[in-house]
Scaffold this active site. Structure first.
Site, PDB file in Angstrom:
ATOM      1  N   LEU A   8     -11.431  14.125  -7.053  1.00 14.24           N
ATOM      2  CA  LEU A   8     -10.343  14.951  -7.150  1.00 14.24           C
ATOM      3  C   LEU A   8      -9.069  13.953  -7.020  1.00 14.24           C
ATOM      4  CD1 LEU A   8     -11.546  17.972  -5.149  1.00 14.24           C
ATOM      5  CD2 LEU A   8     -11.932  17.322  -7.398  1.00 14.24           C
ATOM      6  N   GLY A  11      -3.724  16.087  -6.892  1.00 12.36           N
ATOM      7  CA  GLY A  11      -2.580  16.429  -6.148  1.00 12.36           C
ATOM      8  C   GLY A  11      -1.285  15.738  -6.467  1.00 12.36           C
ATOM      9  N   ARG A  15       4.906  14.886  -0.160  1.00 16.08           N
ATOM     10  CA  ARG A  15       5.342  14.252   0.580  1.00 16.08           C
ATOM     11  C   ARG A  15       5.367  12.849   0.647  1.00 16.08           C
ATOM     12  NH1 ARG A  15       1.932  16.002   5.843  1.00 16.08           N
ATOM     13  NH2 ARG A  15       0.214  16.233   4.465  1.00 16.08           N
ATOM     14  N   SER A 387      10.044 -38.361 -10.292  1.00 18.07           N
ATOM     15  CA  SER A 387      10.958 -37.064 -10.092  1.00 18.07           C
ATOM     16  C   SER A 387      11.787 -36.627 -11.126  1.00 18.07           C
ATOM     17  CB  SER A 387      11.593 -37.480  -8.701  1.00 18.07           C
ATOM     18  OG  SER A 387      10.726 -37.932  -7.521  1.00 18.07           O
TER      19      SER A 387
END
Length: 450
Positions: A8, A11, A15, A387
């Site tokens: 299920l 819903g 809230r 680098s």
């Protein structure tokens, strides 16, 4: 035993105050619905029917992404749990096995509990899940007599004696599919809420001479989620469980309460996880690896002896071989980093392969995106990337090669070659202060105009 699942998930979850359907809110990095599906598949169901309703399109779209087949049926009106289950009748027409009703917002039911319910259903016509909470509150009560379940009564419809019962309804129901829908057809809505309660099937079954019983689980398994606070509580429960299981399996968590797991995190024994590490979905860490503080990992694999972090990010497709070092403020995405390679500082390596023993200097970037497509960078074994090198993909740096600091590499570099692509430095003597004075005067004019 042949089994079908009815989940299920219709819903609204009003809230939650969310546009996202309640069952799609995540716990451990995936929707709570996925937890229900993953656990219940231990029963090897022949059918999985998901009842959708509020924002059904979103739920159905998500289910379509899962690696197994589900059937979705919409409940257009929210008229209660029995009405929701009734929507599955057509989808299960002709199925004569066990139907197990679950809830998409109750994600922590264990595989053992489901197996116990299925086993109990072999000798009972109706099986209901029960639990004994510390505070029964407004839960529905299970009325037992001589070990047999007589009926379920909702709190609002219960007498004072019934409200004193400590055994509460956990919601899950196991009944043979034909009997389930036969009983549901007989349920009415003459109650305080005017809804069709699934719980009424117990009384209906008993009235027809069918047997009913309850299987009891822990309160933690029955945690349901209706608010954001309950969602946070549920995720906290999940995280605590994962942390405890990790440490019990021989994994060191230096500050357990600060480590966050996903539902599918896999970590080998003797791995060390430092504080404030977050695991997204799809992470596997081999034995003996170390994940240092404040690192974030998702969709990646870290091999034995590798070190990641601190403050590192591994994104989906990152594959680290043994003894690789990924250092602070390094990001790796969709890249294979071979054994013993080091990327220790401030670099981005994306859509790339890095050969064994290669060293990537600080500030290196694989420039993999041209604004439309992604391109690959290949760095072979034993390479030294100076680098602040920009590697403009697609590009290959051959084995044993070196790129000079600050270079922008746009062409392939042969093996054992030194690649340098700097603009010649030009020193303009005595010009610095004049330049700064010009800028300050310009700033003063702008401030005056304001």
């Amino acid at each position: 035993m042949k089994t079908a699942l009815i989940i299920l998930a219709a819903g609204k979850g009003s809230r939650m105050l969310s546009d996202l359907p309640k069952v799609l809110h995540p716990i451990g990095g995936v929707p709570m619905l996925d937890h229900v599906l993953a656990t219940s598949r231990v029963l090897e169901p022949e059918h999985i029917v998901v009842i959708t309703g509020h924002e059904a399109e979103q739920v159905e779209k998500h289910l379509a992404t899962l690696p197994y087949e589900t059937t979705t049926v919409r409940q257009d009106e929210q008229l209660g749990t029995a009405h929701a289950v009734a929507q599955a009748k057509e989808a299960l027409a002709g199925f004569d096995g066990l139907a197990l009703v679950l809830f998409g917002d109750t994600p922590f039911i264990s595989a053992q509990t489901l197996e116990t319910m299925a086993e109990a259903a072999q000798s009972n016509d109706v099986v209901i899940l029960g639990f004994e909470p510390e505070d029964p509150g407004r839960y529905g009560r299970l009325v037992m007599q001589d070990g047999s379940l007589q009926r379920i009564v909702e709190y609002k419809d219960a007498s004072e004696d019934e409200r004193a019962i400590g055994l509460c309804n956990g919601g899950l129901t196991a009944v043979s599919s034909p009997l389930l829908f036969s009983l549901i057809d007989q349920i009415g809505n003459d109650n305080a809420s005017g809804e069709y309660y699934l719980t009424d099937i117990v009384a209906k079954a008993r009235a027809q001479g069918h047997s009913a019983t309850a299987v009891v689980c822990s309160e933690e398994e029955t945690i349901g989620i209706n608010t954001r606070a309950q969602l946070a509580q549920a995720d906290g429960y999940f995280q605590t469980k994962m942390r405890q299981e990790a440490m019990a399996a021989g994994i060191t968590l230096m500050a357990p309460e600060t480590v966050y797991f996903a539902h599918d995190t896999v970590i080998g024994r003797d791995a060390v996880i430092e504080p404030n590490v977050v695991f997204g979905p799809g992470v596997s860490i081999e034995s003996g690896a170390r994940i240092r503080a404040f690192s974030h990992l998702e969709g990646c694999h870290v091999s034995r002896g590798a070190t990641v972090g601190p403050y590192a990010r591994l994104r989906p497709g990152a594959e680290l071989s043994e003894n690789v070092h990924i250092g602070n403020f390094v990001e790796v995405k969709n890249a294979q980093v071979s054994e013993g390679a080091k990327i220790n500082h401030l670099s981005y390596i994306g859509d790339a392969s890095v050969g064994a023993g290669t060293n990537i200097g600080a500030g290196t970037i694989t420039c993999n995106y041209d604004g439309v497509m992604k391109h690959k960078t290949t760095i072979e074994e034993g390479v030294f990337i100076g680098s602040n090198t920009m590697l403009v993909a697609p590009v290959t740096v051959g084995a044993g090669a070196l790129t000079a600091t600050g270079s922008v590499i746009t062409k392939d570099v042969p093996s054992d070659a030194i690649a340098s692509s700097r603009v010649e430095q030009n020193n303009r003597l005595g010009k610095a202060q004049k330049f700064f004075n010009m800028l300050r005067a310009k700033k003063a004019r702008l401030m005056k105009d304001k």
